[in-house]
Design a protein around this motif. Sequence first.
Motif, PDB file in Angstrom:
ATOM      1  N   TYR A  49       0.813  -1.221   0.000  1.00 47.17           N
ATOM      2  CA  TYR A  49       0.000   0.000   0.000  1.00 47.17           C
ATOM      3  C   TYR A  49       0.846   1.270   0.000  1.00 47.17           C
ATOM      4  O   TYR A  49       0.327   2.359   0.188  1.00 47.17           O
ATOM      5  N   GLY A  50       2.163   1.126  -0.179  1.00 43.27           N
ATOM      6  CA  GLY A  50       3.022   2.295  -0.325  1.00 43.27           C
ATOM      7  C   GLY A  50       3.712   2.769   0.935  1.00 43.27           C
ATOM      8  O   GLY A  50       4.306   3.840   0.962  1.00 43.27           O
ATOM      9  N   ILE A  51       3.680   1.976   2.009  1.00 40.81           N
ATOM     10  CA  ILE A  51       4.334   2.341   3.269  1.00 40.81           C
ATOM     11  C   ILE A  51       5.677   1.626   3.350  1.00 40.81           C
ATOM     12  O   ILE A  51       5.748   0.401   3.220  1.00 40.81           O
ATOM     13  N   ASP A  52       6.743   2.390   3.580  1.00 35.95           N
ATOM     14  CA  ASP A  52       8.081   1.830   3.755  1.00 35.95           C
ATOM     15  C   ASP A  52       8.398   1.730   5.242  1.00 35.95           C
ATOM     16  O   ASP A  52       8.287   2.718   5.968  1.00 35.95           O
ATOM     17  N   VAL A  53       8.801   0.548   5.682  1.00 32.63           N
ATOM     18  CA  VAL A  53       9.266   0.339   7.055  1.00 32.63           C
ATOM     19  C   VAL A  53      10.781   0.453   7.009  1.00 32.63           C
ATOM     20  O   VAL A  53      11.452  -0.327   6.337  1.00 32.63           O
ATOM     21  N   LEU A  54      11.322   1.455   7.720  1.00 29.20           N
ATOM     22  CA  LEU A  54      12.748   1.775   7.587  1.00 29.20           C
ATOM     23  C   LEU A  54      13.633   1.052   8.586  1.00 29.20           C
ATOM     24  O   LEU A  54      14.707   0.600   8.267  1.00 29.20           O
ATOM     25  N   ALA A  77       8.189   4.577   9.819  1.00 30.43           N
ATOM     26  CA  ALA A  77       7.489   4.344   8.562  1.00 30.43           C
ATOM     27  C   ALA A  77       7.319   5.664   7.822  1.00 30.43           C
ATOM     28  O   ALA A  77       7.234   6.729   8.444  1.00 30.43           O
ATOM     29  N   GLN A  78       7.294   5.568   6.517  1.00 32.49           N
ATOM     30  CA  GLN A  78       7.023   6.721   5.673  1.00 32.49           C
ATOM     31  C   GLN A  78       6.460   6.215   4.362  1.00 32.49           C
ATOM     32  O   GLN A  78       6.525   5.026   4.066  1.00 32.49           O
ATOM     33  N   GLY A  79       5.915   7.140   3.593  1.00 29.62           N
ATOM     34  CA  GLY A  79       5.410   6.778   2.280  1.00 29.62           C
ATOM     35  C   GLY A  79       4.199   7.595   1.913  1.00 29.62           C
ATOM     36  O   GLY A  79       3.576   8.238   2.762  1.00 29.62           O
ATOM     37  N   LEU A  80       3.903   7.583   0.632  1.00 31.33           N
ATOM     38  CA  LEU A  80       2.771   8.318   0.077  1.00 31.33           C
ATOM     39  C   LEU A  80       2.881   9.787   0.440  1.00 31.33           C
ATOM     40  O   LEU A  80       3.871  10.428   0.104  1.00 31.33           O
ATOM     41  N   ASP A  81       1.914  10.322   1.181  1.00 32.09           N
ATOM     42  CA  ASP A  81       1.927  11.739   1.540  1.00 32.09           C
ATOM     43  C   ASP A  81       2.601  11.993   2.897  1.00 32.09           C
ATOM     44  O   ASP A  81       2.475  13.068   3.464  1.00 32.09           O
ATOM     45  N   GLN A  82       3.338  10.996   3.402  1.00 33.43           N
ATOM     46  CA  GLN A  82       4.127  11.133   4.645  1.00 33.43           C
ATOM     47  C   GLN A  82       5.598  11.020   4.244  1.00 33.43           C
ATOM     48  O   GLN A  82       6.185   9.938   4.286  1.00 33.43           O
ATOM     49  N   PRO A  83       6.225  12.152   3.817  1.00 33.72           N
ATOM     50  CA  PRO A  83       7.592  12.065   3.291  1.00 33.72           C
ATOM     51  C   PRO A  83       8.657  11.828   4.355  1.00 33.72           C
ATOM     52  O   PRO A  83       9.663  11.183   4.084  1.00 33.72           O
ATOM     53  N   ALA A  84       8.445  12.325   5.564  1.00 36.56           N
ATOM     54  CA  ALA A  84       9.426  12.145   6.642  1.00 36.56           C
ATOM     55  C   ALA A  84       9.043  10.921   7.475  1.00 36.56           C
ATOM     56  O   ALA A  84       7.859  10.670   7.711  1.00 36.56           O
ATOM     57  N   PRO A  85      10.026  10.156   7.914  1.00 32.39           N
ATOM     58  CA  PRO A  85       9.716   8.990   8.747  1.00 32.39           C
ATOM     59  C   PRO A  85       9.005   9.397  10.035  1.00 32.39           C
ATOM     60  O   PRO A  85       9.317  10.414  10.641  1.00 32.39           O
ATOM     61  N   GLY A 139      -3.534   9.882   2.951  1.00 27.97           N
ATOM     62  CA  GLY A 139      -3.082   8.717   2.191  1.00 27.97           C
ATOM     63  C   GLY A 139      -2.301   7.737   3.044  1.00 27.97           C
ATOM     64  O   GLY A 139      -2.488   6.518   2.953  1.00 27.97           O
ATOM     65  N   PHE A 140      -1.426   8.264   3.889  1.00 27.29           N
ATOM     66  CA  PHE A 140      -0.628   7.440   4.792  1.00 27.29           C
ATOM     67  C   PHE A 140      -1.544   6.706   5.773  1.00 27.29           C
ATOM     68  O   PHE A 140      -1.416   5.494   5.970  1.00 27.29           O
ATOM     69  N   ALA A 141      -2.478   7.438   6.379  1.00 30.10           N
ATOM     70  CA  ALA A 141      -3.398   6.839   7.362  1.00 30.10           C
ATOM     71  C   ALA A 141      -4.236   5.734   6.723  1.00 30.10           C
ATOM     72  O   ALA A 141      -4.408   4.660   7.305  1.00 30.10           O
ATOM     73  N   GLN A 142      -4.740   5.977   5.530  1.00 26.59           N
ATOM     74  CA  GLN A 142      -5.554   4.977   4.847  1.00 26.59           C
ATOM     75  C   GLN A 142      -4.724   3.738   4.504  1.00 26.59           C
ATOM     76  O   GLN A 142      -5.184   2.611   4.654  1.00 26.59           O
ATOM     77  N   ALA A 143      -3.493   3.930   4.051  1.00 23.71           N
ATOM     78  CA  ALA A 143      -2.628   2.799   3.708  1.00 23.71           C
ATOM     79  C   ALA A 143      -2.299   1.969   4.946  1.00 23.71           C
ATOM     80  O   ALA A 143      -2.241   0.739   4.874  1.00 23.71           O
ATOM     81  N   ILE A 144      -2.079   2.632   6.084  1.00 24.14           N
ATOM     82  CA  ILE A 144      -1.839   1.901   7.338  1.00 24.14           C
ATOM     83  C   ILE A 144      -3.048   1.030   7.659  1.00 24.14           C
ATOM     84  O   ILE A 144      -2.919  -0.157   7.964  1.00 24.14           O
ATOM     85  N   ARG A 145      -4.248   1.603   7.607  1.00 26.34           N
ATOM     86  CA  ARG A 145      -5.474   0.840   7.902  1.00 26.34           C
ATOM     87  C   ARG A 145      -5.640  -0.331   6.940  1.00 26.34           C
ATOM     88  O   ARG A 145      -5.932  -1.455   7.360  1.00 26.34           O
ATOM     89  N   GLN A 146      -5.445  -0.078   5.653  1.00 27.50           N
ATOM     90  CA  GLN A 146      -5.622  -1.140   4.658  1.00 27.50           C
ATOM     91  C   GLN A 146      -4.597  -2.250   4.832  1.00 27.50           C
ATOM     92  O   GLN A 146      -4.939  -3.435   4.777  1.00 27.50           O
ATOM     93  N   GLY A 147      -3.338  -1.880   5.029  1.00 28.45           N
ATOM     94  CA  GLY A 147      -2.300  -2.886   5.206  1.00 28.45           C
ATOM     95  C   GLY A 147      -2.517  -3.735   6.442  1.00 28.45           C
ATOM     96  O   GLY A 147      -2.371  -4.959   6.405  1.00 28.45           O
ATOM     97  N   LEU A 148      -2.882  -3.099   7.550  1.00 27.02           N
ATOM     98  CA  LEU A 148      -3.132  -3.852   8.786  1.00 27.02           C
ATOM     99  C   LEU A 148      -4.352  -4.750   8.658  1.00 27.02           C
ATOM    100  O   LEU A 148      -4.345  -5.889   9.126  1.00 27.02           O
ATOM    101  N   THR A 149      -5.406  -4.239   8.047  1.00 32.11           N
ATOM    102  CA  THR A 149      -6.619  -5.042   7.884  1.00 32.11           C
ATOM    103  C   THR A 149      -6.333  -6.264   7.032  1.00 32.11           C
ATOM    104  O   THR A 149      -6.761  -7.374   7.356  1.00 32.11           O
ATOM    105  N   GLU A 150      -5.588  -6.081   5.962  1.00 31.81           N
ATOM    106  CA  GLU A 150      -5.228  -7.206   5.101  1.00 31.81           C
ATOM    107  C   GLU A 150      -4.332  -8.193   5.839  1.00 31.81           C
ATOM    108  O   GLU A 150      -4.507  -9.401   5.736  1.00 31.81           O
ATOM    109  N   ALA A 151      -3.371  -7.686   6.596  1.00 32.94           N
ATOM    110  CA  ALA A 151      -2.453  -8.561   7.338  1.00 32.94           C
ATOM    111  C   ALA A 151      -3.174  -9.331   8.435  1.00 32.94           C
ATOM    112  O   ALA A 151      -2.770 -10.443   8.778  1.00 32.94           O
TER     113      ALA A 151
END
Length: 162
Positions: A49-54, A77-85, A139-151
Motif C-alpha cells: 500500500y506504499g508504506i516503507d518500514v525503515l 514508517a514513511q510513504g505516500l503523503d508522509q515524506p518524513a519517517p 493517504g498514509f493513514a488509509q494505507a496503514i489501515r488497509q495494510g493492517l486489515t489485510e495482514a
Amino acid sequence: MRRAPGTARSFVLVAIAAVALAACGSVLGSPPVPGAEPFPGITGHLGRYGIDVLSWTSGDAGCDDPTLAPTAIRFQAQGLDQPAPVLVRIYIFRNHDAWDRRLADVDSCVAAWATDPATFQIVQTSPYVLAGQGPWPPGFAQAIRQGLTEAAGSGNGGAIDQ
C-alpha cells in the motif's frame, strides 16, 4: 473361477476415476481463511500500500509494562503523503481475545509515550494495535489501515481508529 474379460481393466479404470474425482473435490473446496501475519508479513502488506518500514526494534513497548514488551515492535514508517519517517509502535497479540483483553493496557502504555495526545493516532485492527504521533496525512493513514486489515486476515475483528 474365471473372470469375464475386461473386468480387471474396468476395476482399474473405476479406481482411477474415483481418485481423480476426489482430487478435483479438494481443488474445488475453499482455501482456508488466512490467519494474522507476524511482523515480516505485516511489513509486506504495508509495502503493497506504499508504506516503507525503515528500521525496527522488537520488545520496545514505549512504557514500563513488561508484559507488553513481548508484543511490541517500534519502527519508523514513511510513504505516500508522509515524506518524513514517523515513529510508530505495533502491538501484536496472539488472537482476538488477547487483543480485546489488552486494549486498555496498550492505551495506558501509549499515553506514556505520546508527545502530543491531541494529534496522536491509533489504529486497532484485531489482533494488532498500531500507534504513532500524528497527525498522519490521509493517504498514509488509509494505507496503514488497509495494510493492517489485510495482514490481520481472519484475526480481524474490525478496524477502529482513534
